[in-house]
Design a protein around this motif. Structure first.
Motif, PDB file in Angstrom:
ATOM      1  N   ARG A  70       0.837  -1.205   0.000  1.00 14.34           N
ATOM      2  CA  ARG A  70       0.000   0.000   0.000  1.00 14.34           C
ATOM      3  C   ARG A  70       0.872   1.254   0.000  1.00 14.34           C
ATOM      4  O   ARG A  70       0.576   2.236  -0.681  1.00 14.34           O
ATOM      5  CB  ARG A  70      -0.932  -0.002   1.204  1.00 14.34           C
ATOM      6  CG  ARG A  70      -2.108   0.928   0.977  1.00 14.34           C
ATOM      7  CD  ARG A  70      -3.144   0.788   2.032  1.00 14.34           C
ATOM      8  NE  ARG A  70      -2.814   1.611   3.172  1.00 14.34           N
ATOM      9  CZ  ARG A  70      -3.212   1.381   4.417  1.00 14.34           C
ATOM     10  NH1 ARG A  70      -3.932   0.330   4.689  1.00 14.34           N
ATOM     11  NH2 ARG A  70      -2.890   2.186   5.388  1.00 14.34           N
ATOM     12  N   LYS A  71       1.955   1.214   0.743  1.00 16.95           N
ATOM     13  CA  LYS A  71       2.844   2.387   0.778  1.00 16.95           C
ATOM     14  C   LYS A  71       3.487   2.620  -0.590  1.00 16.95           C
ATOM     15  O   LYS A  71       3.674   3.760  -1.015  1.00 16.95           O
ATOM     16  CB  LYS A  71       3.934   2.209   1.844  1.00 16.95           C
ATOM     17  CG  LYS A  71       3.401   2.178   3.267  1.00 16.95           C
ATOM     18  CD  LYS A  71       2.833   3.521   3.680  1.00 16.95           C
ATOM     19  CE  LYS A  71       2.134   3.435   5.028  1.00 16.95           C
ATOM     20  NZ  LYS A  71       1.497   4.708   5.414  1.00 16.95           N
TER      21      LYS A  71
ATOM     22  N   ALA B 153       2.120   1.864  -3.427  1.00 18.52           N
ATOM     23  CA  ALA B 153       1.056   2.436  -4.267  1.00 18.52           C
ATOM     24  C   ALA B 153       0.849   3.910  -3.903  1.00 18.52           C
ATOM     25  O   ALA B 153       0.733   4.769  -4.792  1.00 18.52           O
ATOM     26  CB  ALA B 153      -0.239   1.643  -4.081  1.00 18.52           C
ATOM     27  N   ASP B 154       0.836   4.215  -2.599  1.00 17.17           N
ATOM     28  CA  ASP B 154       0.668   5.613  -2.176  1.00 17.17           C
ATOM     29  C   ASP B 154       1.817   6.481  -2.711  1.00 17.17           C
ATOM     30  O   ASP B 154       1.634   7.672  -2.971  1.00 17.17           O
ATOM     31  CB  ASP B 154       0.648   5.726  -0.635  1.00 17.17           C
ATOM     32  CG  ASP B 154      -0.625   5.143  -0.041  1.00 17.17           C
ATOM     33  OD1 ASP B 154      -1.563   4.841  -0.810  1.00 17.17           O
ATOM     34  OD2 ASP B 154      -0.669   4.965   1.196  1.00 17.17           O
ATOM     35  N   ALA B 155       2.995   5.870  -2.846  1.00 15.81           N
ATOM     36  CA  ALA B 155       4.155   6.625  -3.323  1.00 15.81           C
ATOM     37  C   ALA B 155       4.137   6.810  -4.839  1.00 15.81           C
ATOM     38  O   ALA B 155       5.010   7.489  -5.391  1.00 15.81           O
ATOM     39  CB  ALA B 155       5.449   5.926  -2.893  1.00 15.81           C
ATOM     40  N   GLY B 156       3.168   6.158  -5.507  1.00 18.45           N
ATOM     41  CA  GLY B 156       3.030   6.406  -6.942  1.00 18.45           C
ATOM     42  C   GLY B 156       3.327   5.223  -7.831  1.00 18.45           C
ATOM     43  O   GLY B 156       3.302   5.350  -9.057  1.00 18.45           O
TER      44      GLY B 156
ATOM     45  N   ARG C 298       6.732   1.485 -12.018  1.00 16.74           N
ATOM     46  CA  ARG C 298       6.609   2.963 -12.007  1.00 16.74           C
ATOM     47  C   ARG C 298       7.369   3.479 -13.213  1.00 16.74           C
ATOM     48  O   ARG C 298       8.581   3.310 -13.294  1.00 16.74           O
ATOM     49  CB  ARG C 298       7.208   3.554 -10.732  1.00 16.74           C
ATOM     50  CG  ARG C 298       7.038   5.084 -10.698  1.00 16.74           C
ATOM     51  CD  ARG C 298       7.587   5.657  -9.429  1.00 16.74           C
ATOM     52  NE  ARG C 298       9.032   5.602  -9.354  1.00 16.74           N
ATOM     53  CZ  ARG C 298       9.846   6.545  -9.836  1.00 16.74           C
ATOM     54  NH1 ARG C 298       9.367   7.602 -10.429  1.00 16.74           N
ATOM     55  NH2 ARG C 298      11.153   6.426  -9.714  1.00 16.74           N
TER      56      ARG C 298
ATOM     57  N   ARG D 267       5.793  10.111  -4.719  1.00 18.55           N
ATOM     58  CA  ARG D 267       5.112  10.973  -3.741  1.00 18.55           C
ATOM     59  C   ARG D 267       5.594  10.628  -2.331  1.00 18.55           C
ATOM     60  O   ARG D 267       5.901   9.453  -2.044  1.00 18.55           O
ATOM     61  CB  ARG D 267       3.593  10.736  -3.805  1.00 18.55           C
ATOM     62  CG  ARG D 267       2.969  11.224  -5.101  1.00 18.55           C
ATOM     63  CD  ARG D 267       1.456  11.206  -4.991  1.00 18.55           C
ATOM     64  NE  ARG D 267       0.906   9.859  -4.941  1.00 18.55           N
ATOM     65  CZ  ARG D 267       0.461   9.179  -5.992  1.00 18.55           C
ATOM     66  NH1 ARG D 267       0.509   9.727  -7.202  1.00 18.55           N
ATOM     67  NH2 ARG D 267      -0.039   7.973  -5.869  1.00 18.55           N
TER      68      ARG D 267
ATOM     69  N   VAL E 263       5.435   9.624   1.536  1.00 18.97           N
ATOM     70  CA  VAL E 263       4.496   8.863   2.380  1.00 18.97           C
ATOM     71  C   VAL E 263       5.095   8.762   3.786  1.00 18.97           C
ATOM     72  O   VAL E 263       6.309   8.896   3.970  1.00 18.97           O
ATOM     73  CB  VAL E 263       4.228   7.424   1.856  1.00 18.97           C
ATOM     74  CG1 VAL E 263       3.478   7.442   0.556  1.00 18.97           C
ATOM     75  CG2 VAL E 263       5.511   6.635   1.715  1.00 18.97           C
ATOM     76  N   ASP E 264       4.244   8.529   4.764  1.00 15.88           N
ATOM     77  CA  ASP E 264       4.703   8.310   6.136  1.00 15.88           C
ATOM     78  C   ASP E 264       4.731   6.817   6.415  1.00 15.88           C
ATOM     79  O   ASP E 264       3.826   6.086   6.014  1.00 15.88           O
ATOM     80  CB  ASP E 264       3.771   9.014   7.131  1.00 15.88           C
ATOM     81  CG  ASP E 264       3.913  10.532   7.030  1.00 15.88           C
ATOM     82  OD1 ASP E 264       4.878  10.985   6.380  1.00 15.88           O
ATOM     83  OD2 ASP E 264       3.064  11.246   7.579  1.00 15.88           O
TER      84      ASP E 264
ATOM     85  N   SER F  73       8.623  13.327   3.877  1.00 18.38           N
ATOM     86  CA  SER F  73       8.105  12.053   4.398  1.00 18.38           C
ATOM     87  C   SER F  73       8.586  11.887   5.826  1.00 18.38           C
ATOM     88  O   SER F  73       9.661  12.376   6.197  1.00 18.38           O
ATOM     89  CB  SER F  73       8.636  10.866   3.584  1.00 18.38           C
ATOM     90  OG  SER F  73       8.315  10.965   2.225  1.00 18.38           O
TER      91      SER F  73
END
Ligand code: UD1
Length: 429
Positions: A273-274, A276-279, A293, A299, A301-302, A330
């Motif tokens: 998930r992280k 995916a959140d990062a792009g 990618r 992007r 992320v935390d 981040s």
């Protein structure tokens, strides 16, 4: 005359293009070493498959041979057969014990099966205090008597009995040791606040296949009814989620496409998930995961490390490398090993912008990383150093590669398969 300086292998990495390709991985380091230790409990051979070709396996083999186990390890085939031929030994060989943390997994089986254990302090990565107080408190609750010395511990128990144990912290090693001890103890043991890592579930399922009575596998409350004896078994080591995660991060980091086969995506929920959140685009197809990618900045992320199912501390350094390339701020919080941020200094040396305050790190990106010489690293930081080298300008040299060999099978070869510009060389020759 001064002794000649031994040549030490280094990885030389050149930053370059995207990683592209497919890897099939074998079993998990953090599972196989405990499955090997469980052979001490068995009346009969334990035959393991999908054994990873990493150096910790023969070291654990040496620990067990010192305890009267015949170990037949075929690294190329990925198999290991273990059978107790002499069950009198109580003291695993100290030189091997001090090299790997997992050697502590002999403690529970020895006490349960042989009535005592004498253990030098276990080794492993230098990433924190790594005490074994929770292991010892649990065994004490089960009737064992612990004597501590400056260089090790002695644990005796004429007969272990069941107990209700609430762990202060869901320790992986303590959960494994206490479950193994409880399989042959008299009566019922309930372990509350147990660790839930997939590798523990793998161990528990193998113990059940050997005749153990364990309920609540993979949950925070594990209940074990002691049985008279455990038999030999054939068992396939579960996939290595950390190794898989490392290559998948590398795919996203380099702007490429990496597919990893023989992976359980459900064990990697948060890391995927992280990513995916990062792009990155993450695709799960049965037991294969692909991360891709192609363009655009990463992007921020935390990331907060926690015991499973939290984000794994063993993927934190690799994720930090990725976040140096993310466009913005981040935050990374480390809650499991207090010294794991020692890797930050290495990344800073390459130009990363990271502020550390206690167990929080604040990363500003994207930064251009410059090749550097990295050293003093643990298994995961060593791999992360290589990842940093893959996107750095110029050449990065990673020393102390023995650490990486402990946890990553054919690391250089696999990265080269994906198109990385990396070689292993002897230094100082
Ligand atoms: C295992 C893994 C390691 C992973 C870690 C956490 C193996 C061989 N290693 O290590 O790769 O990073 O789980 O997922 O499987 N602690 C105590 N007292 C104890 C036991 C632990 O204070 O008795 C502390 C440790 O110092 C550490 C934290 O608890 O800060 C986590 O340790 P633990 O979960 O036990 O990890 P390991 O089993 O050592």
């Amino acid at each position: 005359m001064a002794p000649p300086v031994a040549s030490e292998p280094v990885f030389r990495v050149r930053g370059g293009g995207p990683l592209e390709g497919t890897l099939r991985l074998s079993g998990a380091k953090n599972s196989v070493l405990k499955l090997m230790a469980a052979s001490l409990l068995a009346d009969g051979p334990v035959e393991l498959s999908e054994v990873p070709d990493i150096t910790d396996v023969p070291v654990m083999g040496a620990v067990l041979e010192g305890l009267g186990v015949t170990v037949r390890h075929d690294a190329a085939a990925g198999t290991c057969r273990l059978e107790v031929h002499d069950d009198r030994g109580l003291r695993p060989p100290a030189d091997a014990v001090t090299r790997i943390r997992a050697s502590v997994a002999c403690l529970g089986p020895l006490v349960a099966r042989r009535g005592a254990a004498e253990l030098a302090l276990p080794g492993g990565d230098r990433i924190g205090a790594r005490s074994i107080d929770l292991h010892l408190e649990g065994l004490t609750a089960m009737g064992a008597v612990v004597e501590r010395a400056s260089d090790g511990v002695t644990v005796h128990a004429d007969a272990l009995h069941g107990a209700r144990i609430t762990l202060d912290f869901p320790s992986v090693g303590a959960t494994e040791n206490l479950v193994m001890a409880a399989t042959l103890a008299r009566g019922r043991t309930v372990i509350d606040n147990a660790a839930r890592e997939p590798e523990i579930a793998d161990l528990c399922r193998m113990l059940v296949a050997m005749g153990a009575d364990i309920r609540g596998i993979g949950t925070p409350t594990v209940t074990v009814e002691g049985v008279e004896r455990l038999t030999g078994v054939g068992w396939e080591t579960c996939p290595d989620r950390i190794e898989a995660g490392t290559y998948l991060v590398a795919g996203a980091l380099t702007g490429g496409r990496v597919r990893v086969e023989r992976v359980r995506a459900g064990d990697l929920t948060l890391p995927l998930r992280k990513l995916a959140d990062a792009g990155a685009t993450v695709d799960v197809d049965g037991d294969a995961v692909t991360v891709e990618r192609r363009s655009g900045p990463l992007r921020p992320v935390d990331v907060v490390t926690l015991p499973y199912p939290g984000f794994p501390t063993d993927l934190q350094p690799q994720m930090m490398v990725l976040l140096t390339q993310a466009d913005g701020m981040s935050r990374c919080t480390e809650n499991v090993f207090e010294s794991r941020f020692s890797f930050v200094d290495q990344l800073r040396r390459m130009g990363a912008d990271i502020d550390v305050d206690g167990h929080h790190a604040l990363l500003s990106g994207p930064t251009t990383l410059r090749g550097a010489t990295l050293d003093g690293l643990d298994v995961r930081a060593g791999a992360a150093g290589v990842l940093a080298g893959l996107v750095a300008e110029g050449e990065t040299r990673v020393r102390d590669v023995d650490h990486v060999d402990r946890g990553y099978a054919r690391f250089v070869e696999r990265l080269r398969t994906l198109g990385a510009d990396i070689v292993r060389e002897d230094d100082g020759a």
